[in-house]
Scaffold this motif. Structure first.
Motif, PDB file in Angstrom:
ATOM      1  N   TYR A 263       0.838  -1.211   0.000  1.00  0.00           N
ATOM      2  CA  TYR A 263       0.000   0.000   0.000  1.00  0.00           C
ATOM      3  C   TYR A 263       0.868   1.254   0.000  1.00  0.00           C
ATOM      4  O   TYR A 263       0.628   2.196  -0.770  1.00  0.00           O
ATOM      5  N   ASN A 264       1.883   1.253   0.845  1.00  0.00           N
ATOM      6  CA  ASN A 264       2.759   2.425   0.937  1.00  0.00           C
ATOM      7  C   ASN A 264       3.584   2.636  -0.331  1.00  0.00           C
ATOM      8  O   ASN A 264       3.891   3.769  -0.705  1.00  0.00           O
ATOM      9  N   ASN A 265       3.942   1.536  -1.010  1.00  0.00           N
ATOM     10  CA  ASN A 265       4.788   1.639  -2.194  1.00  0.00           C
ATOM     11  C   ASN A 265       4.035   2.091  -3.438  1.00  0.00           C
ATOM     12  O   ASN A 265       4.583   2.811  -4.277  1.00  0.00           O
ATOM     13  N   VAL A 266       2.787   1.653  -3.578  1.00  0.00           N
ATOM     14  CA  VAL A 266       2.062   1.935  -4.826  1.00  0.00           C
ATOM     15  C   VAL A 266       1.004   3.024  -4.681  1.00  0.00           C
ATOM     16  O   VAL A 266       0.533   3.564  -5.686  1.00  0.00           O
ATOM     17  N   GLY A 267       0.587   3.340  -3.447  1.00  0.00           N
ATOM     18  CA  GLY A 267      -0.441   4.358  -3.255  1.00  0.00           C
ATOM     19  C   GLY A 267      -1.850   3.776  -3.300  1.00  0.00           C
ATOM     20  O   GLY A 267      -2.065   2.640  -3.728  1.00  0.00           O
ATOM     21  N   GLU A 268      -2.797   4.579  -2.869  1.00  0.00           N
ATOM     22  CA  GLU A 268      -4.174   4.100  -2.698  1.00  0.00           C
ATOM     23  C   GLU A 268      -4.818   3.666  -4.010  1.00  0.00           C
ATOM     24  O   GLU A 268      -5.459   2.617  -4.097  1.00  0.00           O
ATOM     25  N   GLU A 269      -4.634   4.456  -5.075  1.00  0.00           N
ATOM     26  CA  GLU A 269      -5.311   4.153  -6.345  1.00  0.00           C
ATOM     27  C   GLU A 269      -4.805   2.846  -6.954  1.00  0.00           C
ATOM     28  O   GLU A 269      -5.602   1.982  -7.352  1.00  0.00           O
ATOM     29  N   GLU A 270      -3.488   2.690  -7.032  1.00  0.00           N
ATOM     30  CA  GLU A 270      -2.933   1.470  -7.622  1.00  0.00           C
ATOM     31  C   GLU A 270      -3.225   0.261  -6.741  1.00  0.00           C
ATOM     32  O   GLU A 270      -3.459  -0.848  -7.242  1.00  0.00           O
ATOM     33  N   TYR A 271      -3.209   0.464  -5.416  1.00  0.00           N
ATOM     34  CA  TYR A 271      -3.539  -0.627  -4.491  1.00  0.00           C
ATOM     35  C   TYR A 271      -4.963  -1.104  -4.726  1.00  0.00           C
ATOM     36  O   TYR A 271      -5.238  -2.307  -4.758  1.00  0.00           O
ATOM     37  N   SER A 272      -5.877  -0.167  -4.924  1.00  0.00           N
ATOM     38  CA  SER A 272      -7.268  -0.519  -5.210  1.00  0.00           C
ATOM     39  C   SER A 272      -7.379  -1.269  -6.532  1.00  0.00           C
ATOM     40  O   SER A 272      -8.146  -2.236  -6.654  1.00  0.00           O
ATOM     41  N   ASN A 273      -6.605  -0.837  -7.540  1.00  0.00           N
ATOM     42  CA  ASN A 273      -6.612  -1.530  -8.835  1.00  0.00           C
ATOM     43  C   ASN A 273      -6.119  -2.968  -8.703  1.00  0.00           C
ATOM     44  O   ASN A 273      -6.671  -3.889  -9.315  1.00  0.00           O
ATOM     45  N   LEU A 274      -5.073  -3.167  -7.891  1.00  0.00           N
ATOM     46  CA  LEU A 274      -4.547  -4.510  -7.684  1.00  0.00           C
ATOM     47  C   LEU A 274      -5.567  -5.404  -6.984  1.00  0.00           C
ATOM     48  O   LEU A 274      -5.734  -6.580  -7.338  1.00  0.00           O
ATOM     49  N   LYS A 275      -6.260  -4.848  -6.003  1.00  0.00           N
ATOM     50  CA  LYS A 275      -7.273  -5.635  -5.308  1.00  0.00           C
ATOM     51  C   LYS A 275      -8.386  -6.056  -6.257  1.00  0.00           C
ATOM     52  O   LYS A 275      -8.905  -7.175  -6.162  1.00  0.00           O
ATOM     53  N   ASN A 276      -8.740  -5.171  -7.189  1.00  0.00           N
ATOM     54  CA  ASN A 276      -9.806  -5.502  -8.145  1.00  0.00           C
ATOM     55  C   ASN A 276      -9.398  -6.635  -9.082  1.00  0.00           C
ATOM     56  O   ASN A 276     -10.251  -7.400  -9.540  1.00  0.00           O
ATOM     57  N   ILE A 277      -8.078  -6.752  -9.368  1.00  0.00           N
ATOM     58  CA  ILE A 277      -7.594  -7.843 -10.213  1.00  0.00           C
ATOM     59  C   ILE A 277      -7.909  -9.194  -9.582  1.00  0.00           C
ATOM     60  O   ILE A 277      -8.254 -10.161 -10.267  1.00  0.00           O
ATOM     61  N   TYR A 278      -7.803  -9.244  -8.261  1.00  0.00           N
ATOM     62  CA  TYR A 278      -7.989 -10.505  -7.543  1.00  0.00           C
ATOM     63  C   TYR A 278      -9.377 -10.621  -6.915  1.00  0.00           C
ATOM     64  O   TYR A 278      -9.608 -11.480  -6.076  1.00  0.00           O
TER      65      TYR A 278
END
Length: 425
Positions: free
Chosen positions: A126-141
């Motif tokens: 979360y700290n490395n990619v930020g909130e938006e990219e973290y949310s995108n990654l969660k949506n992938i899975y």
């Protein structure tokens, strides 16, 4: 530890301790690479490619082979290897000789479920990619959930389809993962030597205490000097480190320097623990609120939009980090306690319920709601008849089945239910 110089002529062999699937490779790139970097990811995949056709073991290679394949110097390769070791993707063994030899054992990445449920890797990602990219990654899975209540399970069992026969058994390779390796950041010899003589006892720094210190240092970004200072301030009159005091001191330090608490309180329920889509009943919609709202936002709604007190935010952090309860479970607990305890989050009361839910293995909003109702009914049943009528008047949440399934709810209950839902529409 002796300083080891890596040379191009040094040999290595790769041992496969696990099974690597295409999903594992996807997890490696999506989840691990933002943490360990592309060089470590490339090294991991290159070592896999060095294995034989059965993916059991490689032949002997020199490190010049890695330098040629990766187009990289030895220092960069060593740093990449250490990053893989730190996150539990490989172990390294070394043997000194005229030509030094290494054994590299490879392990599987965590599954997406395990990764997003890991309190340390989750925070670092979360700290490395930020909130938006973290949310995108969660949506992938994101897990696809289908409501099956109107369907009948007609799946055949094994014994209904095949006849039994005697066959020899073998010990096959299984998928293996390693725990995080973060101990190298903490110098316990330095910490112990700096403690006041005659105050701490010999059992102070046992295995569990060291694990706690390592985890706190990582989560709150504490160096050796700072964690030593916090430990000294957490020693009790018995010469032991008070774990709860150490946790509190670490939280205070982090919040003072960062203005906020660690990011766990701002996360919602993991996708794989959410209920199937399609339940539009009032209870289903309430579960949706618990699952899709972070504990911080849920508690903030109870404050009518104002920022919760520092005390209550620390309470959230304790539930999520120390007890490792899932976000939706924390939301249910907060809602339940506020209703039952005259709108107060009393620490001892919250800890008692949270500890019971943790021991019972409660992981989802529905499980938490059902468990709360079950325990309430037990208390009602145990209460003497002379007190029963008075006990039943104790307020309960609007999502209790006895209220939500009634044909008609009171005007006050309907208003409370709608307020809970509209806050997060």
């Amino acid at each position: 530890m002796k300083l080891i110089t890596l040379l191009p002529a040094d040999k290595y062999v790769v041992i496969n301790k696990t099974i690597l699937t295409e999903v594992d490779k996807k997890n490696l790139i999506n989840l691990y690479e933002p943490i360990i970097g592309f060089a470590s990811t490339s090294l991991y995949l290159t070592l896999w490619s060095d294995l034989d056709r059965l993916e059991l073991m490689s032949k002997d290679f020199t490190h010049h082979h890695l330098m040629s394949i990766l187009k990289s110097d030895l220092d960069s390769i060593k740093h990449a290897r250490e990053s893989l070791e730190a996150v539990g993707l490989m172990k390294t063994y070394y043997k000194e000789g005229d030509i030094n030899s290494y054994v590299y054992e490879l392990y599987s990445p965590l599954s997406a479920q395990e990764f997003f449920n890991n309190p340390i890797l989750n925070i670092v990602l979360y700290n490395n990619v930020g909130e938006e990219e973290y949310s995108n990654l969660k949506n992938i899975y994101k897990k696809v959930n289908i409501e099956l209540k109107d369907y009948v399970d007609i799946t055949k069992t094994l014994n209904e389809t095949f006849e039994s026969t005697n066959v020899p058994t073998i010990e096959a390779r299984d998928r293996e993962t390693l725990p995080l390796n973060i101990e190298s950041n903490i110098d316990f010899d330095m910490i112990i030597s700096s403690m006041p003589r005659g105050i701490i006892n010999e059992k102070t720094f046992n295995k569990k205490m060291k694990e706690l210190i390592i985890n706190l240092s990582f989560i709150y970004d504490l160096d050796n000097l700072k964690i030593t200072e916090l430990i000294r301030a957490s020693i009790n009159e018995k010469g032991s480190i008070d774990k709860e005091t150490l946790r509190k001191n670490a939280r205070k330090y982090y919040q003072f320097n960062n203005g906020t608490l660690p990011t766990l309180i701002y996360r919602t329920q993991p996708e794989y623990l959410k209920t199937p889509m399609g339940d539009n009943s009032k209870k289903g919609r309430i579960i949706g609120v618990f699952e899709n709202t972070s504990p911080y936002d849920f508690l903030k709604s109870k404050y009518k939009g104002a920022t919760p007190t520092a005390r209550d935010l620390k309470l959230l952090e304790m539930l999520l980090i120390d007890l490792e309860l899932n976000p939706a479970v924390v939301n249910v607990l907060i809602d339940y306690v506020l209703k039952k305890n005259n709108n107060k989050l009393t620490l001892s009361y919250v800890e008692t319920i949270a500890g019971q839910w943790k021991r019972a293995g409660v992981k989802t909003a529905r499980e938490a709601m059902d468990f709360a109702e079950k325990e309430h009914k037990k208390l009602v049943k145990k209460t003497p008849k002379t007190e029963n009528s008075k006990f039943k008047e104790v307020p309960v949440p609007v999502w209790f089945d006895q209220n939500i399934k009634k044909q008609e709810v009171s005007e006050e209950e309907e208003k409370e239910l709608e307020e809970l839902l509209k806050e997060f529409r």
